[in-house]
Structure formats: C-alpha cells, structure tokens
Motif scaffolding. Structure first.
Motif, PDB file in Angstrom:
ATOM      1  N   THR A  46       0.815  -1.205   0.000  1.00 38.61           N
ATOM      2  CA  THR A  46       0.000   0.000   0.000  1.00 38.61           C
ATOM      3  C   THR A  46       0.853   1.261   0.000  1.00 38.61           C
ATOM      4  O   THR A  46       1.995   1.263   0.472  1.00 38.61           O
ATOM      5  CB  THR A  46      -0.955   0.023   1.205  1.00 38.61           C
ATOM      6  OG1 THR A  46      -0.190  -0.040   2.415  1.00 38.61           O
ATOM      7  CG2 THR A  46      -1.916  -1.153   1.145  1.00 38.61           C
ATOM      8  N   PHE A  47       0.273   2.341  -0.531  1.00 29.20           N
ATOM      9  CA  PHE A  47       0.967   3.619  -0.661  1.00 29.20           C
ATOM     10  C   PHE A  47       0.086   4.743  -0.146  1.00 29.20           C
ATOM     11  O   PHE A  47      -1.134   4.599  -0.014  1.00 29.20           O
ATOM     12  CB  PHE A  47       1.343   3.860  -2.124  1.00 29.20           C
ATOM     13  CG  PHE A  47       2.417   2.932  -2.623  1.00 29.20           C
ATOM     14  CD1 PHE A  47       3.748   3.328  -2.653  1.00 29.20           C
ATOM     15  CD2 PHE A  47       2.100   1.642  -3.024  1.00 29.20           C
ATOM     16  CE1 PHE A  47       4.742   2.468  -3.085  1.00 29.20           C
ATOM     17  CE2 PHE A  47       3.091   0.768  -3.458  1.00 29.20           C
ATOM     18  CZ  PHE A  47       4.420   1.186  -3.494  1.00 29.20           C
ATOM     19  N   GLY A  48       0.712   5.877   0.142  1.00 27.43           N
ATOM     20  CA  GLY A  48       0.013   7.010   0.722  1.00 27.43           C
ATOM     21  C   GLY A  48      -0.687   7.906  -0.263  1.00 27.43           C
ATOM     22  O   GLY A  48      -1.402   8.826   0.126  1.00 27.43           O
ATOM     23  N   SER A  49      -0.492   7.675  -1.567  1.00 27.93           N
ATOM     24  CA  SER A  49      -1.155   8.484  -2.587  1.00 27.93           C
ATOM     25  C   SER A  49      -1.239   7.696  -3.884  1.00 27.93           C
ATOM     26  O   SER A  49      -0.479   6.733  -4.097  1.00 27.93           O
ATOM     27  CB  SER A  49      -0.399   9.796  -2.830  1.00 27.93           C
ATOM     28  OG  SER A  49       0.833   9.545  -3.495  1.00 27.93           O
ATOM     29  N   ALA A  50      -2.164   8.121  -4.746  1.00 32.39           N
ATOM     30  CA  ALA A  50      -2.273   7.491  -6.063  1.00 32.39           C
ATOM     31  C   ALA A  50      -1.005   7.714  -6.867  1.00 32.39           C
ATOM     32  O   ALA A  50      -0.550   6.831  -7.600  1.00 32.39           O
ATOM     33  CB  ALA A  50      -3.485   8.057  -6.804  1.00 32.39           C
ATOM     34  N   ARG A  51      -0.414   8.899  -6.735  1.00 31.78           N
ATOM     35  CA  ARG A  51       0.811   9.209  -7.465  1.00 31.78           C
ATOM     36  C   ARG A  51       1.941   8.268  -7.062  1.00 31.78           C
ATOM     37  O   ARG A  51       2.667   7.751  -7.917  1.00 31.78           O
ATOM     38  CB  ARG A  51       1.199  10.661  -7.194  1.00 31.78           C
ATOM     39  CG  ARG A  51       2.466  11.103  -7.904  1.00 31.78           C
ATOM     40  CD  ARG A  51       2.766  12.562  -7.645  1.00 31.78           C
ATOM     41  NE  ARG A  51       1.712  13.415  -8.162  1.00 31.78           N
ATOM     42  CZ  ARG A  51       1.943  14.620  -8.662  1.00 31.78           C
ATOM     43  NH1 ARG A  51       3.170  15.104  -8.710  1.00 31.78           N
ATOM     44  NH2 ARG A  51       0.944  15.346  -9.105  1.00 31.78           N
ATOM     45  N   ASP A  52       2.093   8.034  -5.763  1.00 34.08           N
ATOM     46  CA  ASP A  52       3.149   7.137  -5.301  1.00 34.08           C
ATOM     47  C   ASP A  52       2.914   5.705  -5.785  1.00 34.08           C
ATOM     48  O   ASP A  52       3.864   4.992  -6.139  1.00 34.08           O
ATOM     49  CB  ASP A  52       3.225   7.151  -3.778  1.00 34.08           C
ATOM     50  CG  ASP A  52       3.773   8.458  -3.224  1.00 34.08           C
ATOM     51  OD1 ASP A  52       4.374   9.231  -3.996  1.00 34.08           O
ATOM     52  OD2 ASP A  52       3.574   8.716  -2.014  1.00 34.08           O
ATOM     53  N   ALA A  53       1.650   5.279  -5.788  1.00 43.89           N
ATOM     54  CA  ALA A  53       1.347   3.926  -6.249  1.00 43.89           C
ATOM     55  C   ALA A  53       1.659   3.767  -7.733  1.00 43.89           C
ATOM     56  O   ALA A  53       2.148   2.717  -8.174  1.00 43.89           O
ATOM     57  CB  ALA A  53      -0.122   3.605  -5.983  1.00 43.89           C
ATOM     58  N   ALA A  54       1.379   4.810  -8.523  1.00 45.63           N
ATOM     59  CA  ALA A  54       1.585   4.731  -9.976  1.00 45.63           C
ATOM     60  C   ALA A  54       3.049   4.807 -10.369  1.00 45.63           C
ATOM     61  O   ALA A  54       3.437   4.315 -11.431  1.00 45.63           O
ATOM     62  CB  ALA A  54       0.809   5.851 -10.661  1.00 45.63           C
ATOM     63  N   GLU A  55       3.857   5.407  -9.518  1.00 44.48           N
ATOM     64  CA  GLU A  55       5.280   5.534  -9.835  1.00 44.48           C
ATOM     65  C   GLU A  55       5.912   4.148  -9.950  1.00 44.48           C
ATOM     66  O   GLU A  55       5.691   3.277  -9.112  1.00 44.48           O
ATOM     67  CB  GLU A  55       5.981   6.342  -8.747  1.00 44.48           C
ATOM     68  CG  GLU A  55       7.422   6.697  -9.076  1.00 44.48           C
ATOM     69  CD  GLU A  55       8.075   7.542  -7.990  1.00 44.48           C
ATOM     70  OE1 GLU A  55       9.163   8.077  -8.239  1.00 44.48           O
ATOM     71  OE2 GLU A  55       7.489   7.642  -6.892  1.00 44.48           O
ATOM     72  N   HIS A  56       6.654   3.921 -10.998  1.00 46.33           N
ATOM     73  CA  HIS A  56       7.357   2.649 -11.257  1.00 46.33           C
ATOM     74  C   HIS A  56       6.431   1.509 -11.673  1.00 46.33           C
ATOM     75  O   HIS A  56       6.881   0.365 -11.810  1.00 46.33           O
ATOM     76  CB  HIS A  56       8.190   2.201 -10.052  1.00 46.33           C
ATOM     77  CG  HIS A  56       9.136   3.227  -9.527  1.00 46.33           C
ATOM     78  ND1 HIS A  56      10.063   3.856 -10.337  1.00 46.33           N
ATOM     79  CD2 HIS A  56       9.287   3.748  -8.276  1.00 46.33           C
ATOM     80  CE1 HIS A  56      10.760   4.713  -9.611  1.00 46.33           C
ATOM     81  NE2 HIS A  56      10.303   4.676  -8.358  1.00 46.33           N
ATOM     82  N   ALA A  57       5.146   1.769 -11.871  1.00 43.60           N
ATOM     83  CA  ALA A  57       4.214   0.693 -12.249  1.00 43.60           C
ATOM     84  C   ALA A  57       4.266   0.416 -13.748  1.00 43.60           C
ATOM     85  O   ALA A  57       4.436   1.327 -14.559  1.00 43.60           O
ATOM     86  CB  ALA A  57       2.800   1.066 -11.839  1.00 43.60           C
ATOM     87  N   ASP A  58       4.082  -0.847 -14.106  1.00 45.34           N
ATOM     88  CA  ASP A  58       3.978  -1.236 -15.522  1.00 45.34           C
ATOM     89  C   ASP A  58       2.573  -1.011 -16.051  1.00 45.34           C
ATOM     90  O   ASP A  58       2.356  -0.868 -17.251  1.00 45.34           O
ATOM     91  CB  ASP A  58       4.339  -2.714 -15.686  1.00 45.34           C
ATOM     92  CG  ASP A  58       5.733  -3.031 -15.182  1.00 45.34           C
ATOM     93  OD1 ASP A  58       6.682  -2.347 -15.597  1.00 45.34           O
ATOM     94  OD2 ASP A  58       5.853  -3.955 -14.349  1.00 45.34           O
ATOM     95  N   ALA A  59       1.611  -1.017 -15.150  1.00 47.09           N
ATOM     96  CA  ALA A  59       0.199  -0.811 -15.501  1.00 47.09           C
ATOM     97  C   ALA A  59      -0.489  -0.118 -14.338  1.00 47.09           C
ATOM     98  O   ALA A  59      -0.081  -0.264 -13.187  1.00 47.09           O
ATOM     99  CB  ALA A  59      -0.481  -2.141 -15.801  1.00 47.09           C
TER     100      ALA A  59
END
Length: 289
Positions: A46-59
């Motif tokens: 889990t991450f503290g923001s949508a931006r942090d979750a999307a960083e480094h993601a392939d999808a």
C-alpha cells in the motif's frame, strides 16, 4: 508485472486481490484506511497516494466512483506520473464523454489506455469471474487483456475508446428494465393465484425467461440463491443501479436515442432510492409492487 491499483472499494478490493493471486506485484491506494488494511492482508503493497502507487508501475488500474474523480486522478496523479509506456486501465463506470476525454489526454502524453467497466457485482469481483467490456485501440486492448483476464471470466473488445462504457450502460439499462418486468410478472402471478415456484418453473423455460428471473430471482426461495434470500442485502445496490440508469439517460439524450422503457425504469428507481432503499439490492424494488 507491477500494477498500481487505485480504488479499493467493494469491487476494487477483490479485483486487486485476484491480481495478487495471479502473481502480480500490486501497488495499492485508497482514501480508506480500512480498505488499505484489507489490501495489505490480501498481499498488496500500500501507498500514501495514487501518485506514489503509480510511480514505477507497468500498468495502472482504477476503480473509482464517478467521472469527475476519474478525470481528477488521471490528470493529477497518473498521466505524466506513471512511467512512460505503462498501460492504463479504467474499470470505473462513468459517462462515455469523460472516458473518451481522459483516454485522449493519456494518448496525447504517449500512453495507451482502455476503458474497461465490469459486469458481475461484488461476488464476481471476489471470485475473479467478472465480465469486462473494453474500449480502446486494438493495441491497447491486447496489452490490457492479460491483466483483465486475471480478474474476469470474459474480456470483450467493444471497439473505440468509450465503447466499453457505452456497452455497460446499455446492458445495465436493459437489466433494470428486465428486473422491473420480472417483479411485475411475479406479483401479478401471485395475485392471480399462481404459486411463485410454479410460475418460475413455467416462465424460466418459456419465452419470458431472462437473467433477472433464472439467475437473480427477486422472490425469496425461488430459483438459485440470490439477494432476495438474504432480505435483499448484498448484491448490486439500488443506488448503483440508479447511477447506471442516470448515465444511460444522459447518453440517450446526447445520442438522440429513444428509450421510453429506460426512462420509466430510471424514474421508478429514482423513487425507490429516494425512499431510503439505496443500500438494498436492486431486486428489492419488488417491495413497491
């Protein structure tokens, strides 16, 4: 694959869990602490923001409440923040125009993106048996398909961007119409002295047969197990059916499509929801007859 999953509500939580079961690294975010705790229990990071979750993601997969939130999340936290080359999948149910606008913005920034709303409800989300209706280019669809297949039983390309939403709202408008008609038929049969089970046995193998009858019967104790057997708790909430019918009416107006039965279904669900029944399954509308 590293997959960011934004929106872990009743549907998104189960969908994210199935991506973990399929072997993906899921980077999850939701505004709800409770939803984040459940995601961690299901193997997500889990991450503290949508931006942090999307960083480094392939999808990036999103499952959000409405078009305004979808637009805000993509323009603020995903487009330009997710890595170049990431595939974007919005599984929310929103209006067609917003879906097409957001996909156009993503494509302008070099991303491939699809709109991929779902059919099947909470049980199907948890079981990984959803149906996905997908709008977008053939290339984007092919990239999105294996991700969606990890969460569903059927993944169907509906055509251009926004067509997934078009298919979803047309389907659910028909579902609302069918459910009301099914409820009317059962109530009339009862008032005419016909046993509900007997009517089911006849109509379910006759020309009146439909999904609302044979898979989701609004009468308790008749047909397969359904929310009617649990006092109309769980399933597909009336408030969500009304949301889809409102979207259908907006789309019909924009396309100059005549939908008199859809309009009547929307009006009946407006009244039922307004009477405080938004949390009940949509089949509970039989209580009004």
């Amino acid at each position: 694959m590293k997959i960011a999953f934004i929106g872990l509500g009743n549907m998104g939580g189960g969908m994210a869990a199935n991506l973990v079961k399929a072997g993906h690294e899921v980077r999850a975010f939701d505004l709800s602490d409770e939803a984040l705790e459940a995601a961690e229990e299901n193997g997500c990071t889990t991450f503290g923001s949508a931006r942090d979750a999307a960083e480094h993601a392939d999808a990036v997969v999103t499952m959000l409440p409405n078009g305004a939130i979808v637009r805000d999340v993509y323009t603020t936290d995903i487009i330009g923040q997710a890595p170049e080359g990431a595939i974007l999948l919005d599984c929310s149910t929103i209006d067609v125009a917003t879906a097409r606008d957001v996909i156009a913005l993503a494509e302008e920034d070099g991303y491939e993106m699809v709109d991929a709303p779902v059919s099947g409800g909470i049980a199907a989300a948890n079981a990984g048996t959803l149906t996905f209706m997908v709008g977008g280019t053939q290339s984007a669809f092919e990239r999105a398909r294996p991700i969606l297949e990890a969460m569903g039983k059927a993944v169907i390309h509906a055509g251009q961007a926004g067509n997934g939403q078009a298919a979803k709202i047309c389907n659910n408008m028909l579902l609302g119409i069918h459910m009301i008609g099914t409820c009317e038929a059962f109530r009339m049969a009862e008032k005419l002295g016909l046993d509900p089970q007997t009517f089911y046995d006849i109509s379910s193998v006759s020309s009146g047969q439909n999904w609302s009858m044979t898979s989701y019967c609004p009468v308790p104790g008749v047909g397969p197990q359904s929310p009617s057997d649990n006092d109309y708790q769980g399933g597909f909430a009336t408030a969500l059916m009304l949301k889809d019918l409102r979207l259908a009416m907006e789309a019909a107006e924009s396309a100059d499509a005549a939908v008199p039965m859809g309009q009547r279904a929307a009006a009946l669900y407006e009244d039922f929801n307004g009477a405080g029944n938004g949390g009940l399954d949509f089949s509970a509308i039989i209580k009004t007859l």
